[in-house]
Design a protein around this motif. Sequence first.
Motif, mmCIF file in Angstrom:
data_model
loop_
_atom_site.group_PDB
_atom_site.id
_atom_site.type_symbol
_atom_site.label_atom_id
_atom_site.label_comp_id
_atom_site.label_asym_id
_atom_site.label_seq_id
_atom_site.Cartn_x
_atom_site.Cartn_y
_atom_site.Cartn_z
ATOM 1 N N LEU A 175 6.784 0.873 -0.978
ATOM 2 C CA LEU A 175 8.165 0.518 -1.309
ATOM 3 C C LEU A 175 8.753 -0.286 -0.155
ATOM 4 O O LEU A 175 8.653 0.126 1.000
ATOM 5 C CB LEU A 175 9.007 1.777 -1.537
ATOM 6 N N ASP A 176 9.360 -1.406 -0.496
ATOM 7 C CA ASP A 176 9.945 -2.268 0.534
ATOM 8 C C ASP A 176 11.336 -2.700 0.083
ATOM 9 O O ASP A 176 11.477 -3.441 -0.898
ATOM 10 C CB ASP A 176 9.050 -3.487 0.764
ATOM 11 N N ILE A 177 12.343 -2.218 0.778
ATOM 12 C CA ILE A 177 13.739 -2.521 0.455
ATOM 13 C C ILE A 177 14.310 -3.407 1.555
ATOM 14 O O ILE A 177 14.241 -3.059 2.736
ATOM 15 C CB ILE A 177 14.562 -1.215 0.348
ATOM 16 N N LYS A 178 14.867 -4.547 1.158
ATOM 17 C CA LYS A 178 15.379 -5.503 2.141
ATOM 18 C C LYS A 178 16.842 -5.835 1.849
ATOM 19 O O LYS A 178 17.165 -6.359 0.785
ATOM 20 C CB LYS A 178 14.544 -6.788 2.123
ATOM 21 N N ASP A 179 17.706 -5.471 2.781
ATOM 22 C CA ASP A 179 19.117 -5.858 2.780
ATOM 23 C C ASP A 179 19.807 -5.556 1.448
ATOM 24 O O ASP A 179 20.535 -6.394 0.902
ATOM 25 C CB ASP A 179 19.255 -7.346 3.126
ATOM 26 N N ASN A 234 17.743 -1.458 4.733
ATOM 27 C CA ASN A 234 16.357 -1.887 4.917
ATOM 28 C C ASN A 234 15.490 -0.640 5.084
ATOM 29 O O ASN A 234 15.769 0.205 5.938
ATOM 30 C CB ASN A 234 16.223 -2.780 6.148
ATOM 31 N N LEU A 235 14.462 -0.541 4.256
ATOM 32 C CA LEU A 235 13.647 0.674 4.242
ATOM 33 C C LEU A 235 12.269 0.360 3.673
ATOM 34 O O LEU A 235 12.153 -0.326 2.654
ATOM 35 C CB LEU A 235 14.332 1.747 3.379
ATOM 36 N N SER A 236 11.223 0.864 4.344
ATOM 37 C CA SER A 236 9.853 0.718 3.841
ATOM 38 C C SER A 236 9.170 2.075 3.841
ATOM 39 O O SER A 236 9.346 2.863 4.778
ATOM 40 C CB SER A 236 9.050 -0.264 4.699
ATOM 41 N N LEU A 237 8.404 2.347 2.783
ATOM 42 C CA LEU A 237 7.597 3.565 2.682
ATOM 43 C C LEU A 237 6.152 3.167 2.457
ATOM 44 O O LEU A 237 5.866 2.290 1.636
ATOM 45 C CB LEU A 237 8.047 4.440 1.508
ATOM 46 N N SER A 238 5.250 3.825 3.177
ATOM 47 C CA SER A 238 3.826 3.614 2.977
ATOM 48 C C SER A 238 3.288 4.619 1.975
ATOM 49 O O SER A 238 3.866 5.698 1.780
ATOM 50 C CB SER A 238 3.073 3.760 4.304
ATOM 51 N N GLN A 239 2.171 4.282 1.353
ATOM 52 C CA GLN A 239 1.559 5.171 0.371
ATOM 53 C C GLN A 239 1.209 6.500 1.036
ATOM 54 O O GLN A 239 0.646 6.554 2.129
ATOM 55 C CB GLN A 239 0.308 4.524 -0.215
ATOM 56 N N GLY A 240 1.585 7.608 0.387
ATOM 57 C CA GLY A 240 1.286 8.932 0.884
ATOM 58 C C GLY A 240 2.254 9.465 1.919
ATOM 59 O O GLY A 240 2.079 10.576 2.420
ATOM 60 N N GLU A 241 3.302 8.699 2.231
ATOM 61 C CA GLU A 241 4.264 9.106 3.255
ATOM 62 C C GLU A 241 5.389 9.932 2.644
ATOM 63 O O GLU A 241 5.841 9.670 1.545
ATOM 64 C CB GLU A 241 4.842 7.852 3.928
ATOM 65 N N SER A 289 10.895 -4.143 -3.610
ATOM 66 C CA SER A 289 9.522 -4.380 -4.049
ATOM 67 C C SER A 289 8.777 -3.057 -4.110
ATOM 68 O O SER A 289 8.968 -2.187 -3.247
ATOM 69 C CB SER A 289 8.793 -5.330 -3.096
ATOM 70 N N PHE A 290 7.939 -2.920 -5.127
ATOM 71 C CA PHE A 290 7.118 -1.720 -5.299
ATOM 72 C C PHE A 290 5.676 -2.157 -5.481
ATOM 73 O O PHE A 290 5.368 -2.904 -6.416
ATOM 74 C CB PHE A 290 7.588 -0.907 -6.504
ATOM 75 N N GLU A 291 4.831 -1.737 -4.571
ATOM 76 C CA GLU A 291 3.421 -2.138 -4.563
ATOM 77 C C GLU A 291 3.272 -3.659 -4.655
ATOM 78 O O GLU A 291 2.429 -4.181 -5.385
ATOM 79 C CB GLU A 291 2.654 -1.443 -5.690
ATOM 80 N N GLY A 292 4.126 -4.368 -3.938
ATOM 81 C CA GLY A 292 4.050 -5.814 -3.871
ATOM 82 C C GLY A 292 4.724 -6.564 -5.000
ATOM 83 O O GLY A 292 4.771 -7.798 -4.991
ATOM 84 N N GLN A 293 5.294 -5.846 -5.951
ATOM 85 C CA GLN A 293 5.952 -6.477 -7.101
ATOM 86 C C GLN A 293 7.461 -6.361 -6.971
ATOM 87 O O GLN A 293 7.986 -5.274 -6.711
ATOM 88 C CB GLN A 293 5.489 -5.815 -8.399
ATOM 89 N N ASP A 294 8.161 -7.468 -7.154
ATOM 90 C CA ASP A 294 9.622 -7.466 -7.081
ATOM 91 C C ASP A 294 10.182 -6.751 -8.312
ATOM 92 O O ASP A 294 9.970 -7.183 -9.441
ATOM 93 C CB ASP A 294 10.138 -8.907 -7.024
#
Length: 230
Positions: free
Chosen positions: A2-6, A21-28, A59-64
């Motif tokens: 998961l990638d959240i930007k602004d 702004n927030l990013s989560l890695s798989q399994g975190e 974005s979720f798994e690279g998809q907007d």
Amino acid sequence: MLDIKDIHSGYGDIRILRGINLSLSQGEFVGLWGHNGMGKSTLMRTILGYLTATAGSISFEGQDITGMATFRRAQLGIGLVPQGRAIFPHLSVLDNLRMGAVSFSQDRDETVSSVLKHFPRLNAYLDRPGGLLSGGEQQLLALARCLCGKPKLMLLDEPTEGIQPSIISEMVDTLHRIRESTGLTLLLVEQNQAFIGSLADRVLTMQKGVLVNESSTRDFLNNTHAFASA
């Protein structure tokens, strides 16, 4: 994952989120802590699409997915356990779980049986209406129902509110086991600092729609009083 930007979001003209702004890695497992009214649940609702982002991207798994419909986000693997549980009180425990697995009509019963292995307490109540369970048992049911949708990312909103300590401990053990067996990723909104500390790999603190701090779980617990006054 998961990638959240602004991200900016809110309710009509009332702006709540102010550049997240927030990013989560798989399994975190990530905790999101803050007092009531700081925007934590608003962020959850924006991630899942119940609220529209007015700026920024998700974005979720690279998809907007910023403009994607809520049901499509769920199909991609984002699940929500809402504050207040929101089970179906007049449906049996089993039917609540089957509703969670509705997208898997071909193997729905197999999916439910697989999830129930993690929730042995619920097996004794499968024919009982969900509304007759205790508050803690309803929370376990809400968790299990979400997992019947086979989420890759679970959004968990205030799960310990009004729940007895024994059930809280059971939730912690269950979520750790599920992460080990499935690689589940978790974003947890909670005000119970001990519960966050028992689950999260790191903790974010939100204040007035902004993330103001990120810390390791150890630092978060060691600085409880400082964070409580934030």
